[in-house]
Design an enzyme around this catalytic site. Structure first.
Site, PDB file in Angstrom:
ATOM      1  N   SER A 120      63.906  66.220  11.265  1.00 50.06           N
ATOM      2  CA  SER A 120      65.131  65.746  10.615  1.00 50.06           C
ATOM      3  C   SER A 120      65.808  66.908   9.868  1.00 50.06           C
ATOM      4  O   SER A 120      66.180  67.895  10.506  1.00 50.06           O
ATOM      5  CB  SER A 120      64.762  64.573   9.692  1.00 50.06           C
ATOM      6  OG  SER A 120      65.918  63.881   9.299  1.00 50.06           O
TER       7      SER A 120
ATOM      8  N   ASP B 195      65.834  55.337  16.487  1.00 53.12           N
ATOM      9  CA  ASP B 195      65.980  56.028  15.203  1.00 53.12           C
ATOM     10  C   ASP B 195      67.262  55.545  14.528  1.00 53.12           C
ATOM     11  O   ASP B 195      68.358  55.722  15.069  1.00 53.12           O
ATOM     12  CB  ASP B 195      66.055  57.528  15.489  1.00 53.12           C
ATOM     13  CG  ASP B 195      66.031  58.377  14.234  1.00 53.12           C
ATOM     14  OD1 ASP B 195      66.598  57.948  13.205  1.00 53.12           O
ATOM     15  OD2 ASP B 195      65.460  59.480  14.305  1.00 53.12           O
TER      16      ASP B 195
ATOM     17  N   HIS C  69      62.275  56.973  13.341  1.00 55.63           N
ATOM     18  CA  HIS C  69      62.405  58.266  12.651  1.00 55.63           C
ATOM     19  C   HIS C  69      61.152  58.636  11.852  1.00 55.63           C
ATOM     20  O   HIS C  69      61.129  59.647  11.177  1.00 55.63           O
ATOM     21  CB  HIS C  69      63.612  58.177  11.712  1.00 55.63           C
ATOM     22  CG  HIS C  69      64.151  59.498  11.243  1.00 55.63           C
ATOM     23  ND1 HIS C  69      64.718  60.418  12.093  1.00 55.63           N
ATOM     24  CD2 HIS C  69      64.219  60.065  10.012  1.00 55.63           C
ATOM     25  CE1 HIS C  69      65.114  61.477  11.409  1.00 55.63           C
ATOM     26  NE2 HIS C  69      64.812  61.300  10.138  1.00 55.63           N
TER      27      HIS C  69
END
Lengths: 280, 280
Positions: free
Chosen positions: B147, B223, B256
């Protein structure tokens, strides 16, 4: 039963569920990992009982079981270690009360109303799993656990011959009759009559004739609880005296944490899978 | 440098260390896993940069990298995501301030005094690793991240051609110029002049001629941050427009979380190891 969460991981679904337990009188939370499988396919089940202070979440986050369970098609079930809640008795100690159920049915006040983890793990939760998870083949079960939960796995399997094809443990307590954790917890939950404890003492159950079909134990030599609390030597002696085959491995330099458990988790899953996928 | 802890795991040592950082002006904590190796043997290094809110501990506990790193003889380094402490500026938001350093050198008050994660990750920490970990072969480095940290890995590698043999990312932010997280953080740390942001924008660095030797990206289709924040499509477009080879994989149903990251971590380690153990 209510689904709290369901997340895709390692080619399967890691779920967390909650339900109202009749035997503990409280909501109970547990985690189940179900590998991807064909419609109608049924998979064997591996129970994992956690140690002091843990919930379902510790092994779910740190246990590193999903890759091996997905590869070998094993459903992995991680219950909580006790009833919990504001209305549930507790003491401000890590080794008695909430988070420290010791997998017994308490007979002493104030614990007896809720602390019935033996009945919960032996009966209520398996019934729920069988109803709610059609992929779970309850004729093929294995059980493992860590520390207090390793002792729980041993005692539950010893009291229920024929239920589990394979039994393993990570750094289990060997005898709750012979360690401060066990003496404190069983005194609290069961009272001072130590003869009444024996059904909750792994070594005593073996001495009294209990047998396991297959047993694998890993124990770290740098585990700070080994000498006083876990006493792997007592488990080895009990197995030897009973002529019960057991693979008890001392792992050089490993401690009591999930850094240890996760190291050997895949080996345990593969070892269980060999029994669970083989002939009965 | 001070050792906070060192635990045996997966045939290696998982350590946590702290030191006073000259560039951030604060204590900084990081984790290093060193596989067992022969005396004098030197091992390649894989950096892992974490995402928003994380410390070194998230991937250390949930990342499931140790088995693959031990098997393939790769040292794994997990830094923190920002300076921390009572004297360090902060806001009560998860995406700016402590835990959200974005791997930039801030130029704006109050952040500029401490928030210098670019210099910390590019210079100070590698120098410390080279001094304190004699097994680390700094001529063989790979980098990855998640991320915000995936974006950090991309930008650091793009700005430092030749330093990393292999670059990968889990659900990286593609362009801090084109997402709310990036716009908020870079506005805060670098001020309103967006032209000055480009050295901290992965897609912009590729547009401006930056190249990576090998790139592997995994991105979950479930996600929740994909459409608005991560924009894998922009990264794919930038690579295509630049003629840069990249393996960008959409993983069906993954989210995620570390349940996603841990699923593909071993593949990333093996993929990096192939470069790190091959010819330069």
């Amino acid at each position: 039963m209510e689904q709290v969460s369901a997340v895709r991981s390692h080619g399967g679904t890691q779920g967390v569920y909650t339900h109202h337990s009749r035997v503990t009188g409280t909501p109970m939370t547990f985690a189940v990992f179900v590998p991807d499988h064909a419609p109608g396919e049924r998979l064997p089940v591996l129970w994992y009982l956690s140690g002091l202070t843990c919930t379902h979440a510790n092994v779910m986050e740190k246990g590193e079981y999903r890759a091996a369970c997905a590869e070998h098609k094993v459903i992995f079930i991680a219950p909580d270690t006790s009833p919990r809640g504001e209305d549930v008795p507790n003491v401000d100690e890590y080794d008695l009360g909430q988070g420290a159920g010791f997998y017994v049915d308490a007979t002493q006040a104030p614990w007896s109303a809720n602390f019935r983890m033996r009945s919960y793990i032996e009966n209520e939760l398996p019934d729920l799993i069988a109803r709610e998870f059609p992929a779970a083949d309850m004729t093929r079960q294995g059980i493992t656990g860590h520390s207090m939960g390793g002792h729980g796995a041993l005692t539950i399997a010893l009291r229920n011959p024929g239920r589990f094809r394979s039994v393993s443990a990570f750094a289990p307590i060997a005898s709750t009759l012979n360690c401060p954790w066990g003496e404190k917890a069983l005194s609290g939950y069961l009272g001072p009559d130590r003869d009444g404890w024996r059904e909750y003492v792994a070594c005593a159950l073996i001495e009294d004739g209990g047998r396991l079909p297959r047993l694998l134990v890993d124990q770290g030599t740098a585990d700070p609880f080994l000498a006083e609390q876990l006493r792997t030597d007592l488990l080895q002696n009990a197995c030897d005296a009973a002529g019960m085959t057991a693979t008890i491995r001392l792992q050089e330099g490993y401690d009591h944490s999930y850094f240890f458990i996760s190291t050997f988790m895949a080996e345990h899953v593969v070892w269980h899978a060999a029994s669970l996928h083989g002939a009965p």
